[in-house]
Design an enzyme around this catalytic site. Structure first.
Site, PDB file in Angstrom:
ATOM      1  N   SER A 124     -16.982 -24.618 -78.314  1.00 47.99           N
ATOM      2  CA  SER A 124     -17.089 -24.255 -79.944  1.00 47.99           C
ATOM      3  C   SER A 124     -18.871 -24.001 -79.951  1.00 47.99           C
ATOM      4  CB  SER A 124     -16.585 -25.657 -80.614  1.00 47.99           C
ATOM      5  OG  SER A 124     -17.342 -25.385 -81.825  1.00 47.99           O
ATOM      6  N   TYR A 148     -17.128 -34.894 -81.851  1.00 43.45           N
ATOM      7  CA  TYR A 148     -16.366 -33.551 -81.481  1.00 43.45           C
ATOM      8  C   TYR A 148     -17.266 -32.869 -80.929  1.00 43.45           C
ATOM      9  CZ  TYR A 148     -14.184 -28.931 -81.907  1.00 43.45           C
ATOM     10  OH  TYR A 148     -13.609 -27.843 -81.771  1.00 43.45           O
ATOM     11  N   LYS A 152     -16.941 -31.390 -76.550  1.00 42.27           N
ATOM     12  CA  LYS A 152     -17.063 -29.871 -75.995  1.00 42.27           C
ATOM     13  C   LYS A 152     -18.149 -29.598 -75.111  1.00 42.27           C
ATOM     14  CE  LYS A 152     -13.376 -28.382 -78.164  1.00 42.27           C
ATOM     15  NZ  LYS A 152     -12.289 -27.936 -77.381  1.00 42.27           N
TER      16      LYS A 152
HETATM   17  C1  WQD Z   1     -17.052 -23.772 -93.324  1.00 43.55           C
HETATM   18  C2  WQD Z   1     -17.892 -23.825 -94.564  1.00 43.55           C
HETATM   19  C3  WQD Z   1     -18.405 -26.031 -95.212  1.00 43.55           C
HETATM   20  C4  WQD Z   1     -14.049 -26.842 -96.506  1.00 43.55           C
HETATM   21  C5  WQD Z   1     -16.087 -26.592 -87.836  1.00 43.55           C
HETATM   22  C6  WQD Z   1     -16.116 -27.121 -86.363  1.00 43.55           C
HETATM   23  C7  WQD Z   1     -16.190 -25.968 -85.478  1.00 43.55           C
HETATM   24  C8  WQD Z   1     -14.750 -25.276 -85.711  1.00 43.55           C
HETATM   25  C9  WQD Z   1     -14.510 -24.977 -87.050  1.00 43.55           C
HETATM   26  C10 WQD Z   1     -12.905 -26.023 -84.441  1.00 43.55           C
HETATM   27  C11 WQD Z   1     -18.932 -25.055 -94.581  1.00 43.55           C
HETATM   28  C12 WQD Z   1     -17.553 -25.359 -96.280  1.00 43.55           C
HETATM   29  C13 WQD Z   1     -15.194 -26.304 -95.917  1.00 43.55           C
HETATM   30  C14 WQD Z   1     -14.037 -27.167 -97.864  1.00 43.55           C
HETATM   31  C15 WQD Z   1     -16.399 -26.196 -98.217  1.00 43.55           C
HETATM   32  N1  WQD Z   1     -13.803 -26.216 -85.176  1.00 43.55           N
HETATM   33  N2  WQD Z   1     -16.347 -25.943 -96.990  1.00 43.55           N
HETATM   34  N3  WQD Z   1     -15.289 -26.944 -98.686  1.00 43.55           N
HETATM   35  O1  WQD Z   1     -17.588 -26.721 -90.337  1.00 43.55           O
HETATM   36  O2  WQD Z   1     -18.386 -24.490 -89.829  1.00 43.55           O
HETATM   37  O3  WQD Z   1     -16.887 -25.711 -88.373  1.00 43.55           O
HETATM   38  O4  WQD Z   1     -14.495 -25.968 -87.770  1.00 43.55           O
HETATM   39  O5  WQD Z   1     -11.934 -26.466 -83.833  1.00 43.55           O
HETATM   40  O6  WQD Z   1     -16.415 -26.223 -84.251  1.00 43.55           O
HETATM   41  O7  WQD Z   1     -17.508 -27.502 -86.402  1.00 43.55           O
HETATM   42  O8  WQD Z   1     -15.990 -25.133 -90.553  1.00 43.55           O
HETATM   43  O9  WQD Z   1     -14.072 -24.346 -92.219  1.00 43.55           O
HETATM   44  O10 WQD Z   1     -15.098 -26.808 -92.043  1.00 43.55           O
HETATM   45  O11 WQD Z   1     -16.681 -25.196 -92.941  1.00 43.55           O
HETATM   46  O12 WQD Z   1     -17.296 -26.056 -98.842  1.00 43.55           O
HETATM   47  O13 WQD Z   1     -13.302 -27.877 -98.448  1.00 43.55           O
HETATM   48  O14 WQD Z   1     -16.941 -24.027 -95.511  1.00 43.55           O
HETATM   49  O15 WQD Z   1     -19.105 -26.955 -95.897  1.00 43.55           O
HETATM   50  O16 WQD Z   1     -20.134 -24.405 -95.065  1.00 43.55           O
HETATM   51  P1  WQD Z   1     -17.428 -25.540 -89.699  1.00 43.55           P
HETATM   52  P2  WQD Z   1     -15.240 -25.412 -92.025  1.00 43.55           P
END
Ligand code: WQD
Length: 339
Positions: A124, A148, A152
């Protein structure tokens, strides 16, 4: 080739099976179904018109692995099995280290016993932590912020050490940025248990009315509109990257970390707008406080994937939103009976 796919019944796994089967690889899915679905596998068989074997087991179960390796005799492994909720990993770190790290060691031990020396690992971009420069290339320092991401990171190091010790071995560590979207058929997609933690499945459930409104975590980041920026990569593109990586490990020894991203970013607000356009549905939102552990921007340098694997993202965020909507609107309860 004969390819054993751990976590093959999950979101990335089920999508990866399609191009793998279309390229006529022989497949065994090894999955404990903690977050994957037998129904996803049934649909993959329908969509691909191809058959494959399934072994229900946990990668920490050495006996089950022994049985799977003994019977299937894989040439290569695509290793996707693992716990993947960043927030949960903060609350239950030992479960994450056990499932992800101990499980990967058991898997490598089984590979060693059976002289299987080729692996593609689902890593990741979270291993980079807060970016010191953008876009992030594979030389960027690794400093994951959460358990997490550390699992990785540790697995990457373990695979590197195994690969140096194991003559003729070959490994590709695919560092995914933000996978999203669904197969164009709309028949398989992301089906999180409970309330989604990730952005696109959350928005999709707001669009169907299952969730009332989106909370945008942070409106004061140093980005175009103040909301976080991410490199969203369509899951079908990501699936193809695994097949390209399997071709690579088949012909080249060594161990390579390779970014899998589109090489362009979208902010959370841009994603909301793109989803409203694709679905024709309003996505009500409020701006809330930043989520702990979030970085402000994440963006891939994707040149190495292109030069080494001949892979490049072909789909954009409009495709991501259209396919995620097709999946969510056609399957409002996901694969059903899991909640
Ligand atoms: C994306 C953006 C949130 C939910 C994580 C892991 C990565 C991969 C994918 C895999 C951010 C914003 C989110 C919500 C929001 N994991 N958001 N409201 O955190 O970039 O990555 O997931 O297995 O390794 O680190 O992904 O989709 O959670 O967030 O505003 O309800 O959307 O703050 O800016 P992230 P995400």
């Amino acid at each position: 080739m004969r390819v054993l796919v751990t976590g093959g019944a999950g979101y990335v796994g089920s999508h990866t099976l399609l191009p793998l089967l279309r390229a006529r690889h022989h497949v065994l899915v090894f999955d404990n179904f903690s977050n994957g679905s037998p129904e996803a596998l049934r649909r993959v068989k329908q969509l691909s018109n191809a058959d494959f074997d399934v072994c229900a087991g946990d990668i920490r179960d050495a006996q089950k692995l022994e049985q799977a390796f003994g019977e299937f005799r894989p040439d290569a492994v695509i290793h996707l099995a693992g716990l993947k909720s960043v927030g949960e990993s903060d609350r239950r770190p030992l479960e994450y280290y056990s499932q992800n790290v101990v499980g990967s060691i058991e898997l490598l031990k089984a590979m060693q016993r059976h002289h299987c020396r080729k692996i593609v690992f689902s890593s990741s971009a979270t291993v980079y932590g807060e970016a010191r420069y953008l876009p992030c290339d594979e030389e960027h320092p690794t400093l994951p912020l959460k358990p997490y991401g550390r699992t990785k990171y540790f697995i990457e190091q373990i695979i590197r050490d195994w690969s140096s010790a194991e003559a003729g071995s070959s490994a590709v560590l695919l560092r995914y940025f933000n996978p999203a979207g669904a197969d164009a058929s709309g028949r398989i997609g992301e089906d999180p248990i409970g309330v989604p933690a990730n952005l696109v499945p959350y928005i999709a459930q707001v669009a169907t009315g299952r969730l009332a409104s989106l909370r945008i975590f942070g409106g004061d980041y140093e980005t175009r509109d103040g909301t976080g920026e991410r490199d969203f990569v369509h899951v079908e593109d990501l699936a193809r990257a695994h097949v390209a990586a399997i071709d690579h490990v088949a012909r080249s020894p060594g161990c390579e970390a390779i970014n899998v991203g589109a090489g362009s970013g979208a902010t959370v607000l841009e994603m909301v707008k793109a989803f409203e356009k694709a679905s024709g549905m309003p996505i009500p939102f409020t701006i809330a406080a930043r989520r702990e552990g979030d970085v402000s921007r994440s963006l891939a340098a994707a040149r190495k994937a292109e030069s080494m694997l001949g892979w490049k993202a072909e789909r954009d965020i409009a495709d991501i939103c259209e396919t995620a909507w097709r999946w969510q609107s056609g399957n409002p309860d996901g694969y059903g009976n899991r909640k």
